[in-house]
Design a protein around this motif. Structure first.
Motif, PDB file in Angstrom:
ATOM      1  N   LEU A  55      20.542 -20.533 -28.189  1.00 58.62           N
ATOM      2  CA  LEU A  55      20.334 -19.125 -27.975  1.00 58.62           C
ATOM      3  C   LEU A  55      21.059 -18.662 -26.571  1.00 58.62           C
ATOM      4  O   LEU A  55      20.257 -17.752 -26.016  1.00 58.62           O
ATOM      5  N   GLN A  57      24.346 -17.980 -23.973  1.00 61.35           N
ATOM      6  CA  GLN A  57      25.934 -18.283 -23.715  1.00 61.35           C
ATOM      7  C   GLN A  57      26.367 -19.387 -23.156  1.00 61.35           C
ATOM      8  O   GLN A  57      25.757 -20.159 -22.757  1.00 61.35           O
ATOM      9  N   GLN A  60      25.939 -20.134 -19.472  1.00 61.01           N
ATOM     10  CA  GLN A  60      24.580 -20.506 -19.140  1.00 61.01           C
ATOM     11  C   GLN A  60      23.980 -22.015 -19.467  1.00 61.01           C
ATOM     12  O   GLN A  60      23.112 -22.399 -18.882  1.00 61.01           O
ATOM     13  N   PRO A  70      16.514 -18.906 -22.299  1.00 59.25           N
ATOM     14  CA  PRO A  70      17.880 -17.909 -22.559  1.00 59.25           C
ATOM     15  C   PRO A  70      17.334 -16.586 -22.006  1.00 59.25           C
ATOM     16  O   PRO A  70      16.498 -15.966 -22.333  1.00 59.25           O
ATOM     17  N   GLU A  74      20.838 -15.254 -27.403  1.00 60.22           N
ATOM     18  CA  GLU A  74      22.061 -14.847 -28.004  1.00 60.22           C
ATOM     19  C   GLU A  74      21.925 -15.080 -29.582  1.00 60.22           C
ATOM     20  O   GLU A  74      22.352 -16.370 -30.060  1.00 60.22           O
ATOM     21  N   TRP A  75      21.181 -14.555 -30.296  1.00 55.83           N
ATOM     22  CA  TRP A  75      20.815 -14.667 -31.860  1.00 55.83           C
ATOM     23  C   TRP A  75      22.193 -14.679 -32.614  1.00 55.83           C
ATOM     24  O   TRP A  75      22.344 -15.030 -33.696  1.00 55.83           O
ATOM     25  N   SER A  76      23.302 -14.024 -31.989  1.00 55.62           N
ATOM     26  CA  SER A  76      24.703 -13.834 -32.914  1.00 55.62           C
ATOM     27  C   SER A  76      25.068 -15.244 -32.852  1.00 55.62           C
ATOM     28  O   SER A  76      26.098 -15.244 -33.831  1.00 55.62           O
ATOM     29  N   ASN A  77      24.788 -16.330 -32.113  1.00 57.08           N
ATOM     30  CA  ASN A  77      25.370 -17.784 -32.192  1.00 57.08           C
ATOM     31  C   ASN A  77      25.108 -18.171 -33.781  1.00 57.08           C
ATOM     32  O   ASN A  77      25.912 -18.498 -34.221  1.00 57.08           O
ATOM     33  N   GLY A 265      28.197 -22.578 -28.087  1.00 57.42           N
ATOM     34  CA  GLY A 265      27.099 -21.730 -28.614  1.00 57.42           C
ATOM     35  C   GLY A 265      27.166 -22.032 -30.243  1.00 57.42           C
ATOM     36  O   GLY A 265      26.005 -22.183 -30.877  1.00 57.42           O
TER      37      GLY A 265
END
Length: 300
Positions: A55, A57, A60, A70, A74-77, A265
């Motif tokens: 979750l 980048q 990070q 987080p 980052e749910w887009s991962n 990620g």
């Protein structure tokens, strides 16, 4: 002269006589729970690290000191990892291989274990000892001859090398399953077999109607071990699968790493998604798993 009984101080204070015995047990149970929680932290830490990294980048993940929460998430991962590679195809390939391997391993290993535990034939113990000696043979020793054999058979880039060995008592890895099932079958009273034979039952009928239904915990343990081993197998698909359409999930995860770039990620998100079915499987079958391992080797 009449004796006067001493007053019960515990009752006068409103405390039950057994309350003093319950307190040490309660404290001991609390200490046990604390010790179990403390012991589980090192085991859960890698999973927590995996989820938090999935979750985050890439910038990070490896900062010092590490960030555990987080910001932002980052749910887009997950969506990116599952769409960048055809993971639906990889998932289907892995499920097909796992199901075929589980069916073959359970059937052939249980038949072999039944023969070693419930049937009497000359040289049984010698053959079983030779079978167990196969555990000492390293997998790397048979790797090249096995690969050459499948190459001569024209079975490369198919699922045959990954599934057919399971229909021959696991072909090496099944030795442990045979041993596990044999030890469990020995715990079943032999009087049940004798009663069935008196009624005219054949060994095959005894196997299906008596031994197998009573061995559900051990069968589930073998199923779990085989499924996890097939699901996580990387070396086998790496050796025998060449076409990307035939890739499994383990090879799909490896595709996120290259010599010059690693998509951390996407890799962490895909790894969490791949591990999830294993965790769910063990969560629902843990009772049978513990029961099968506990009862194995306890005779009568």
């Amino acid at each position: 002269m009449t004796a006067v009984a001493a007053p019960d101080r515990t009752r006068s204070k409103g405390v039950a006589p057994t309350e003093g015995l319950r307190r040490p047990r309660r404290y001991g149970r609390i200490l046990l729970y604390v010790a179990l929680v403390a012991g589980s932290i090192p085991t859960l830490l890698p999973f927590v690290w995996l989820v938090r990294s999935a979750l985050m980048q890439d910038s990070q993940m490896f900062v010092s000191p590490p960030e555990w929460i987080p910001a932002p998430f980052e749910w887009s991962n997950f969506s990116g990892a599952l769409t960048t590679q055809p993971f639906a195809r990889y998932f289907l390939n892995t499920v097909v291989i796992a199901v075929i391997s589980v069916l073959g391993t359970v059937l052939t290993c249980s038949v072999a274990a039944f023969s070693f535990s419930r049937l009497r034939w000359r040289g049984r113990n010698v053959v079983f000892a030779l079978l167990l000696s196969g555990v000492m043979l390293p997998y790397a020793v048979t790797l090249i001859p096995t690969f050459v054999m499948w190459q001569e058979l024209g079975a490369l880039d198919t699922i045959a090398p990954l599934t057919v060995p399971s229909w021959f008592a696991g072909a090496g890895g099944g030795v442990f399953n045979i041993f596990l099932l044999r030890q469990f079958f020995l715990t079943i009273p032999f009087e049940l077999d004798e009663a069935a034979y008196i009624d005219g039952a054949s060994p095959w009928r005894v196997f299906w109607t008596i031994v197998m239904p009573l061995s559900k915990p051990a069968i589930i343990v073998v199923t779990i071990f085989t499924f996890i081993g097939t699901w996580n197998d990387f070396l086998g698909p790496l050796l025998y699968l060449q076409d990307e359409e035939n890739y499994t999930l383990s090879l799909g995860l490896a595709s996120f790493q290259s010599m010059y770039l690693t998509q951390w990620g996407y890799l962490m998100a895909a790894s969490a998604a791949v591990i999830a079915p294993i965790v769910v499987l063990f969560f629902f079958l843990q009772r049978y798993f513990i029961e099968g391992v506990t009862l194995t080797g306890i005779k009568n």
